[in-house]
Design a protein around this motif. Structure first.
Motif, PDB file in Angstrom:
ATOM      1  N   VAL A   1       0.864  -1.185   0.000  1.00  0.00           N
ATOM      2  CA  VAL A   1       0.000   0.000   0.000  1.00  0.00           C
ATOM      3  C   VAL A   1       0.896   1.229   0.000  1.00  0.00           C
ATOM      4  O   VAL A   1       1.861   1.299   0.769  1.00  0.00           O
ATOM      5  CB  VAL A   1      -0.928   0.040   1.238  1.00  0.00           C
ATOM      6  CG1 VAL A   1      -1.527   1.419   1.441  1.00  0.00           C
ATOM      7  CG2 VAL A   1      -2.033  -0.982   1.118  1.00  0.00           C
ATOM      8  N   ILE A   2       0.558   2.171  -0.867  1.00  0.00           N
ATOM      9  CA  ILE A   2       1.229   3.475  -0.883  1.00  0.00           C
ATOM     10  C   ILE A   2       0.225   4.509  -0.391  1.00  0.00           C
ATOM     11  O   ILE A   2      -0.906   4.558  -0.876  1.00  0.00           O
ATOM     12  CB  ILE A   2       1.727   3.848  -2.291  1.00  0.00           C
ATOM     13  CG1 ILE A   2       2.804   2.851  -2.746  1.00  0.00           C
ATOM     14  CG2 ILE A   2       2.262   5.279  -2.308  1.00  0.00           C
ATOM     15  CD1 ILE A   2       3.288   3.059  -4.170  1.00  0.00           C
ATOM     16  N   ALA A   3       0.629   5.300   0.596  1.00  0.00           N
ATOM     17  CA  ALA A   3      -0.226   6.341   1.171  1.00  0.00           C
ATOM     18  C   ALA A   3       0.633   7.534   1.545  1.00  0.00           C
ATOM     19  O   ALA A   3       1.856   7.417   1.681  1.00  0.00           O
ATOM     20  CB  ALA A   3      -0.952   5.811   2.405  1.00  0.00           C
ATOM     21  N   GLY A   4      -0.023   8.679   1.740  1.00  0.00           N
ATOM     22  CA  GLY A   4       0.688   9.861   2.210  1.00  0.00           C
ATOM     23  C   GLY A   4       1.043   9.759   3.680  1.00  0.00           C
ATOM     24  O   GLY A   4       2.012  10.345   4.134  1.00  0.00           O
ATOM     25  N   GLY A   5       0.272   9.012   4.439  1.00  0.00           N
ATOM     26  CA  GLY A   5       0.501   8.819   5.855  1.00  0.00           C
ATOM     27  C   GLY A   5      -0.584   7.944   6.440  1.00  0.00           C
ATOM     28  O   GLY A   5      -1.590   7.659   5.779  1.00  0.00           O
TER      29      GLY A   5
ATOM     30  N   GLY B   1      -0.140  -9.171   5.733  1.00  0.00           N
ATOM     31  CA  GLY B   1       0.947  -9.466   4.805  1.00  0.00           C
ATOM     32  C   GLY B   1       1.154  -8.402   3.745  1.00  0.00           C
ATOM     33  O   GLY B   1       1.748  -8.668   2.696  1.00  0.00           O
ATOM     34  N   ILE B   2       0.689  -7.181   4.017  1.00  0.00           N
ATOM     35  CA  ILE B   2       0.795  -6.082   3.065  1.00  0.00           C
ATOM     36  C   ILE B   2       1.808  -5.069   3.590  1.00  0.00           C
ATOM     37  O   ILE B   2       1.664  -4.555   4.693  1.00  0.00           O
ATOM     38  CB  ILE B   2      -0.578  -5.406   2.855  1.00  0.00           C
ATOM     39  CG1 ILE B   2      -1.603  -6.436   2.354  1.00  0.00           C
ATOM     40  CG2 ILE B   2      -0.461  -4.227   1.893  1.00  0.00           C
ATOM     41  CD1 ILE B   2      -3.035  -5.929   2.334  1.00  0.00           C
ATOM     42  N   ASP B   3       2.841  -4.801   2.799  1.00  0.00           N
ATOM     43  CA  ASP B   3       3.840  -3.805   3.163  1.00  0.00           C
ATOM     44  C   ASP B   3       3.253  -2.404   3.018  1.00  0.00           C
ATOM     45  O   ASP B   3       2.298  -2.198   2.266  1.00  0.00           O
ATOM     46  CB  ASP B   3       5.083  -3.927   2.283  1.00  0.00           C
ATOM     47  CG  ASP B   3       5.889  -5.178   2.585  1.00  0.00           C
ATOM     48  OD1 ASP B   3       5.902  -5.630   3.746  1.00  0.00           O
ATOM     49  OD2 ASP B   3       6.505  -5.709   1.642  1.00  0.00           O
TER      50      ASP B   3
END
Length: 132
Positions: free
Chosen positions: A84-88, A101-103
């Motif tokens: 997962v890519i997020a701003g924060g 199990g998700i980075d």
């Protein structure tokens, strides 16, 4: 590989995991994006939660039973993703993702296509200080 990016509009990375309306899920093959799909995302907006912006020094949020239940709902739609890519995000959300199990990768890059490109090149900054 599949990468989920939190977003409100399908074009920019949402600055907070819990507030995002959607996931943009990118399928990756041989180091390139081969497809994208937008998925609904449960969050503070669907759970009737308010989100405290001010935390006491050193305090973390997202670890009570209600928060963990909400986070499980947020993760349920991306169990086929590896990142997962997020701003924060809060520490409770990160823990829920990691348990599935998700980075997690937090960044200040706003444009999703640029963030994905940089990640695939190994150049996307991971700003762990955006964890609260």
């Amino acid at each position: 590989m599949k990468i989920a990016v939190v977003t409100d509009n399908g074009k920019t990375v949402c600055q907070h995991f819990g507030r995002a309306q959607y996931y943009l899920v990118a399928s990756i093959e041989n180091g390139s994006v081969t497809g994208k799909e937008q998925r609904p995302k449960a969050g503070h907006h669907t759970a009737g939660m308010s989100h405290e912006r001010n935390h006491a020094a050193g305090a973390c949020h997202g670890f009570n039973a209600h928060s963990q239940s909400i986070h499980a709902g947020m993760v349920s739609n991306i169990t086929d993703c590896q990142l997962v890519i997020a701003g924060g995000m809060g520490m409770g959300a990160r823990q829920s993702l990691e348990q599935a199990g998700i980075d997690v990768h937090m960044t200040d890059v706003a444009d999703i296509d640029i963030a994905l490109k940089l990640y695939l090149e190994g150049k996307l900054p991971n700003l762990t200080e955006r964890l609260h």
